[in-house]
Motif scaffolding. Structure first.
Motif, PDB file in Angstrom:
ATOM      1  N   ILE A  49       0.846  -1.197   0.000  1.00 31.72           N
ATOM      2  CA  ILE A  49       0.000   0.000   0.000  1.00 31.72           C
ATOM      3  C   ILE A  49       0.878   1.242   0.000  1.00 31.72           C
ATOM      4  N   SER A  50       0.275   2.377  -0.277  1.00 31.08           N
ATOM      5  CA  SER A  50       1.020   3.637  -0.313  1.00 31.08           C
ATOM      6  C   SER A  50       1.214   4.192   1.096  1.00 31.08           C
ATOM      7  N   GLN A  51       2.199   5.065   1.230  1.00 27.02           N
ATOM      8  CA  GLN A  51       2.417   5.737   2.510  1.00 27.02           C
ATOM      9  C   GLN A  51       1.167   6.493   2.926  1.00 27.02           C
ATOM     10  N   GLU A  52       0.495   7.102   1.966  1.00 32.48           N
ATOM     11  CA  GLU A  52      -0.721   7.855   2.273  1.00 32.48           C
ATOM     12  C   GLU A  52      -1.816   6.938   2.827  1.00 32.48           C
ATOM     13  N   TYR A  77      13.358  -3.478   7.190  1.00 32.79           N
ATOM     14  CA  TYR A  77      12.053  -4.124   7.333  1.00 32.79           C
ATOM     15  C   TYR A  77      11.111  -3.852   6.161  1.00 32.79           C
ATOM     16  N   VAL A  78      11.319  -2.751   5.475  1.00 27.44           N
ATOM     17  CA  VAL A  78      10.462  -2.406   4.338  1.00 27.44           C
ATOM     18  C   VAL A  78      11.310  -1.796   3.225  1.00 27.44           C
ATOM     19  N   TYR A  79      10.736  -1.747   2.045  1.00 25.40           N
ATOM     20  CA  TYR A  79      11.329  -0.996   0.944  1.00 25.40           C
ATOM     21  C   TYR A  79      10.204  -0.291   0.200  1.00 25.40           C
ATOM     22  N   ARG A  80      10.572   0.811  -0.445  1.00 26.60           N
ATOM     23  CA  ARG A  80       9.581   1.614  -1.164  1.00 26.60           C
ATOM     24  C   ARG A  80       9.885   1.588  -2.650  1.00 26.60           C
ATOM     25  N   ILE A  81       8.821   1.583  -3.439  1.00 24.80           N
ATOM     26  CA  ILE A  81       8.935   1.639  -4.890  1.00 24.80           C
ATOM     27  C   ILE A  81       7.972   2.710  -5.385  1.00 24.80           C
ATOM     28  N   VAL A  82       8.451   3.533  -6.312  1.00 22.46           N
ATOM     29  CA  VAL A  82       7.594   4.561  -6.898  1.00 22.46           C
ATOM     30  C   VAL A  82       6.492   3.872  -7.701  1.00 22.46           C
ATOM     31  N   ASP A  83       5.269   4.323  -7.501  1.00 21.90           N
ATOM     32  CA  ASP A  83       4.106   3.778  -8.205  1.00 21.90           C
ATOM     33  C   ASP A  83       4.230   4.096  -9.687  1.00 21.90           C
ATOM     34  N   GLU A  84       4.062   3.102 -10.515  1.00 21.82           N
ATOM     35  CA  GLU A  84       4.165   3.282 -11.971  1.00 21.82           C
ATOM     36  C   GLU A  84       3.086   4.226 -12.515  1.00 21.82           C
ATOM     37  N   GLU A  85       1.899   4.207 -11.910  1.00 27.02           N
ATOM     38  CA  GLU A  85       0.792   5.019 -12.394  1.00 27.02           C
ATOM     39  C   GLU A  85       0.855   6.458 -11.904  1.00 27.02           C
ATOM     40  N   ASP A  86       1.436   6.664 -10.733  1.00 22.76           N
ATOM     41  CA  ASP A  86       1.541   8.006 -10.152  1.00 22.76           C
ATOM     42  C   ASP A  86       2.917   8.135  -9.508  1.00 22.76           C
ATOM     43  N   LYS A  87       3.814   8.794 -10.196  1.00 23.42           N
ATOM     44  CA  LYS A  87       5.218   8.881  -9.776  1.00 23.42           C
ATOM     45  C   LYS A  87       5.405   9.632  -8.458  1.00 23.42           C
ATOM     46  N   ARG A  88       4.368  10.313  -7.971  1.00 19.34           N
ATOM     47  CA  ARG A  88       4.456  11.017  -6.683  1.00 19.34           C
ATOM     48  C   ARG A  88       4.204  10.085  -5.509  1.00 19.34           C
ATOM     49  N   VAL A  89       3.723   8.884  -5.784  1.00 20.86           N
ATOM     50  CA  VAL A  89       3.297   7.949  -4.752  1.00 20.86           C
ATOM     51  C   VAL A  89       4.318   6.822  -4.588  1.00 20.86           C
ATOM     52  N   TYR A  90       4.628   6.523  -3.328  1.00 15.06           N
ATOM     53  CA  TYR A  90       5.472   5.372  -3.020  1.00 15.06           C
ATOM     54  C   TYR A  90       4.596   4.240  -2.500  1.00 15.06           C
ATOM     55  N   LYS A  91       4.812   3.062  -3.042  1.00 18.46           N
ATOM     56  CA  LYS A  91       4.200   1.847  -2.500  1.00 18.46           C
ATOM     57  C   LYS A  91       5.225   1.238  -1.555  1.00 18.46           C
ATOM     58  N   VAL A  92       4.756   0.733  -0.425  1.00 16.13           N
ATOM     59  CA  VAL A  92       5.656   0.208   0.601  1.00 16.13           C
ATOM     60  C   VAL A  92       5.441  -1.297   0.725  1.00 16.13           C
ATOM     61  N   TYR A  93       6.555  -2.021   0.685  1.00 11.85           N
ATOM     62  CA  TYR A  93       6.524  -3.481   0.760  1.00 11.85           C
ATOM     63  C   TYR A  93       7.378  -3.957   1.927  1.00 11.85           C
ATOM     64  N   VAL A  94       6.960  -5.041   2.550  1.00 14.89           N
ATOM     65  CA  VAL A  94       7.747  -5.617   3.638  1.00 14.89           C
ATOM     66  C   VAL A  94       8.806  -6.550   3.063  1.00 14.89           C
ATOM     67  N   THR A  95       9.904  -6.643   3.785  1.00 13.82           N
ATOM     68  CA  THR A  95      11.004  -7.510   3.378  1.00 13.82           C
ATOM     69  C   THR A  95      10.883  -8.869   4.061  1.00 13.82           C
ATOM     70  N   GLU A  96      11.780  -9.765   3.696  1.00 14.26           N
ATOM     71  CA  GLU A  96      11.841 -11.066   4.346  1.00 14.26           C
ATOM     72  C   GLU A  96      12.154 -10.895   5.836  1.00 14.26           C
ATOM     73  N   LYS A  97      12.990  -9.893   6.154  1.00 14.95           N
ATOM     74  CA  LYS A  97      13.315  -9.610   7.548  1.00 14.95           C
ATOM     75  C   LYS A  97      12.044  -9.284   8.342  1.00 14.95           C
ATOM     76  N   ALA A  98      11.145  -8.512   7.748  1.00 17.98           N
ATOM     77  CA  ALA A  98       9.872  -8.182   8.407  1.00 17.98           C
ATOM     78  C   ALA A  98       9.019  -9.438   8.563  1.00 17.98           C
ATOM     79  N   GLN A  99       9.000 -10.263   7.557  1.00 14.74           N
ATOM     80  CA  GLN A  99       8.229 -11.507   7.637  1.00 14.74           C
ATOM     81  C   GLN A  99       8.765 -12.401   8.753  1.00 14.74           C
ATOM     82  N   ASP A 100      10.090 -12.370   8.956  1.00 15.31           N
ATOM     83  CA  ASP A 100      10.703 -13.172  10.021  1.00 15.31           C
ATOM     84  C   ASP A 100      10.290 -12.688  11.413  1.00 15.31           C
ATOM     85  N   VAL A 101       9.987 -11.409  11.544  1.00 13.53           N
ATOM     86  CA  VAL A 101       9.603 -10.804  12.826  1.00 13.53           C
ATOM     87  C   VAL A 101       8.097 -10.922  13.070  1.00 13.53           C
TER      88      VAL A 101
END
Length: 147
Positions: A49-52, A77-101
């Motif tokens: 999901i986005s930060q917003e 624990y997370v990484y962000r990727i710029v949304d392809e549809e709206d370059k102003r928006v970051y989508k946030v994803y959890v890492t394997e480290k977060a899944q381990d916790v």
């Protein structure tokens, strides 16, 4: 019993402080503080999901959300990727480290809930959650109407 001189705020404050201290103690080994764990929980439940959207779900301002997510990102624990549809928006994803916790985090939250609900019957547990949800809705509505 006269409830007019009972302090709801005081009790909420005490519960909040003890809850924060408990969770921080349980998550110390993962270096996750009280300022990050609500965000991590939200992202573990809503990966991508986005930060917003995180701000909206937690009812926390965008600046606070950005700082918390940045810290989680720095900790791996997370990484962000710029949304392809709206370059102003970051989508946030959890890492394997977060899944381990994840298991330890949710186990700590469940254990704390058990502490809070000790000696409550099922009806009292259900009613308490309903009342707290209603109070939260009231505060959100009040804030929207008075900002």
């Amino acid at each position: 019993m006269n409830y007019s001189n009972k302090s709801i705020g005081k009790n909420i404050s005490i519960l909040h402080r003890f809850s924060q201290a408990y969770i921080v103690r349980k998550l110390r080994e993962y270096n996750i503080g009280s300022g990050q764990y609500p965000f991590l929980i939200t992202l573990l439940k809503n990966d991508g999901i986005s930060q917003e959207e995180v701000s909206h779900m937690l009812h926390i301002d965008k600046g606070t959300t950005a700082r918390a997510i940045k810290k989680l990102e720095e900790q791996g624990y997370v990484y962000r990727i710029v949304d392809e549809e709206d370059k102003r928006v970051y989508k946030v994803y959890v890492t394997e480290k977060a899944q381990d916790v994840k298991k330890s985090l949710f186990k700590a939250l469940e254990a704390w809930r058990d502490v809070l609900m000790k000696n409550f019957n099922e009806d009292e547990k259900k009613k308490t959650v309903q009342i707290l949800e209603k109070m939260t809705e009231n505060v959100i509505l009040y804030t929207k109407e008075n900002d």
